[in-house]
Design a protein around this motif. Structure first.
Motif, short mmCIF file in Angstrom:
data_model
loop_
_atom_site.label_atom_id
_atom_site.label_comp_id
_atom_site.label_asym_id
_atom_site.label_seq_id
_atom_site.Cartn_x
_atom_site.Cartn_y
_atom_site.Cartn_z
N LEU A 37 0.82 -1.21 0.00
CA LEU A 37 0.00 0.00 0.00
C LEU A 37 0.86 1.26 0.00
CD1 LEU A 37 -2.88 -0.75 2.54
CD2 LEU A 37 -2.98 -0.78 0.05
N PHE A 38 2.08 1.14 0.49
CA PHE A 38 2.94 2.31 0.68
C PHE A 38 3.95 2.47 -0.46
CE2 PHE A 38 1.20 1.01 4.67
CZ PHE A 38 0.79 2.20 5.24
N LEU A 39 3.71 1.76 -1.56
CA LEU A 39 4.60 1.85 -2.71
C LEU A 39 3.92 2.48 -3.92
CD1 LEU A 39 6.32 -1.65 -2.43
CD2 LEU A 39 7.15 0.55 -1.55
N THR A 126 8.59 11.16 6.90
CA THR A 126 7.51 10.19 6.70
C THR A 126 7.83 9.21 5.59
OG1 THR A 126 5.97 11.96 7.32
CG2 THR A 126 5.02 9.96 6.39
N GLY A 127 8.41 9.73 4.49
CA GLY A 127 8.69 8.86 3.35
C GLY A 127 7.41 8.24 2.82
N THR A 128 7.41 6.95 2.62
CA THR A 128 6.21 6.28 2.11
C THR A 128 5.12 6.15 3.16
OG1 THR A 128 6.99 4.07 2.71
CG2 THR A 128 7.64 4.91 0.54
N ARG A 156 1.17 11.43 -0.69
CA ARG A 156 1.07 10.00 -1.00
C ARG A 156 1.09 9.16 0.27
NH1 ARG A 156 4.35 11.66 -5.45
NH2 ARG A 156 6.28 11.13 -4.35
N ALA A 157 1.94 9.53 1.22
CA ALA A 157 2.01 8.79 2.48
C ALA A 157 0.71 8.90 3.25
CB ALA A 157 3.17 9.32 3.33
N ASP A 158 0.12 10.08 3.29
CA ASP A 158 -1.14 10.28 4.00
C ASP A 158 -2.24 9.43 3.39
OD1 ASP A 158 -2.62 11.73 6.07
OD2 ASP A 158 -3.70 12.64 4.40
N THR A 168 -3.59 9.21 11.15
CA THR A 168 -2.63 9.74 12.10
C THR A 168 -2.31 11.20 11.78
OG1 THR A 168 -0.58 9.21 13.25
CG2 THR A 168 -0.55 9.08 10.84
N TRP A 169 -1.38 11.76 12.56
CA TRP A 169 -0.99 13.17 12.41
C TRP A 169 0.15 13.25 11.38
CZ3 TRP A 169 -3.51 17.03 15.21
CH2 TRP A 169 -4.38 16.57 16.20
N THR A 170 -0.19 13.53 10.14
CA THR A 170 0.81 13.71 9.10
C THR A 170 0.99 15.21 8.86
OG1 THR A 170 -0.91 13.43 7.43
CG2 THR A 170 0.39 11.50 7.98
#
Length: 388
Positions: A37-39, A126-128, A156-158, A168-170
């Motif tokens: 999901l994070f890619l 945060t990155g991915t 994208r990470a959010d 979460t808190w992004t």
């Protein structure tokens, strides 16, 4: 979406076998959070010639995509600060500027953070969003604050965190400044390398809290520092191992431009070296070089005739060291107000005389004015870096 529970369990097994996954709550997080999901929208895989092969999540064979997502490697997700895999139709060149770090590194770091139930964690970089998701699963989404400087990467990470079920808190901003709005934190973890631990992080951490960050500005020879914040606003700890992350964007190194021979045309001195500069290709000597001459950077180049040239440049202090070899030994030519190699050579010699201890022998203490590093019982291996 392809079900990847078997791949997640297999990843957890490999991490446990590697010795970085031992806490049941973190194993549960690894087994629960889908890395794929994070890619999104895709990744760049390295190929010969310094080029990158774009692979997108949409259109990729599901089994092949799952294999990539759960491989034991870092996966580049952005090049040159803007390019993503869905924007490239063929092989491309570029410099990685965002990635999903190898799971063994991510999980090893978060286990070293020594979190407990109810802890508030600040993540820098945060990155991915994958490491953020693991922490959200372990601590709860309201206990994780993550800061990313790149707005597109943050968006994208959010989205990925939301897709994984974590609101979460992004925060989009400069992680070097922390995030005072939700301070104080019990733990601070940086997933980018920094030249030194910013005192803002210390001020935003509770007494007794832990900060975990990769220190150094070279692409290797960097150390994972773990420090505990004191009641008086200082922090003290040690380097707990090797670590390698992309540099914080604000501290990214700009390679020297122009003719390097012209920049080293007028040395102040020339002599034979006492320690071969090729030692700087090794991790611990490279780390020591950054302690002995902070701000200096190693540059490799080749002449048309073929022999390799090595340089040290310190742009801010307008100093250089150039190394040449005749096949039997090395000569150093130095110029500028700082004799870079003298300082580094002295540190390397003292380190060898002390028995060449590992990077984990390095201790550090931080206050509002300076960083101090030392190796126990070695008076020559002590460095005091005052803050500008």
């Amino acid at each position: 979406m392809t079900e990847t529970a078997p791949e997640r369990r297999a990843l957890a097994d490999r991490l446990e076998k590697a010795g970085v996954l031992s806490i049941p709550q973190w194993r549960a997080a690894v087994e629960a959070v889908p890395r794929e999901l994070f890619l999104n929208p895709g990744v760049f895989l390295p190929v010969d010639g310094g080029r990158w092969q774009p692979v997108t999540a949409v259109g990729a064979n599901p089994a092949e995509w799952a294999k990539i997502a759960y491989s034991d490697q870092s996966l580049t997700t952005q090049l040159d600060g803007h390019l993503t895999a869905d924007q490239a139709a063929d092989l491309v060149t570029g410099v990685p500027t965002s990635s999903s770090t190898t799971p063994v590194t991510v999980v090893g770091m978060i286990e070293s953070l020594d979190v407990e139930d109810g802890h508030q964690v600040l993540e820098i970089g945060t990155g991915t969003g994958y490491s953020s998701a693991l922490m959200c699963h372990r601590l709860g989404e309201d206990n994780v604050t993550t800061v990313e400087v790149d707005p597109d990467v943050a968006a994208r990470a959010d989205a990925a965190l939301e897709a994984a079920g974590f609101s979460t808190w992004t925060v989009t901003g400069d992680g070097l400044l922390g995030h005072p709005r939700r301070a104080p934190y019990d733990r601070v973890i940086a997933t980018c390398a920094v030249r030194r631990i910013p005192h803002t992080w210390i001020r935003q951490t509770k007494p007794g809290g832990i900060i975990l960050a990769t220190l150094g500005s070279w692409p290797y020879g960097t150390g994972l520092a773990k420090v505990t914040v004191g009641e008086d606003g200082t922090a003290e700890g040690r380097i707990i191992g090797r670590s390698s992350f992309m540099q914080a964007r604000a501290q990214a190194v700009v390679p020297p431009a122009g003719d390097l021979s012209a920049r080293t045309a007028f040395p102040d001195s020339e002599r034979a070296v006492k320690v071969a500069p090729v030692m700087l290709a090794e991790w611990m000597p490279a780390f020591l070089a950054q302690l002995a001459a902070p701000g200096a950077h190693l540059v490799r180049a080749s002449t048309r005739e073929g022999p390799e040239l090595l340089y040290l440049f310190h742009p801010e202090r307008e100093s250089f060291a150039q190394f040449t070899s005749d096949g039997e030994g090395w000569t150093v030519r130095q110029g500028g107000p700082v004799a870079l190699w003298d300082d580094i050579e002295q540190a390397l010699t003292a380190w060898q005389d002390t028995g060449s201890p590992d990077i984990t022998a390095v201790q550090l203490q931080i206050d509002s004015k300076a960083h101090t590093y030392w190796i126990e019982d070695s008076p020559s291996l002590r460095w005091h870096h005052r803050l500008a």
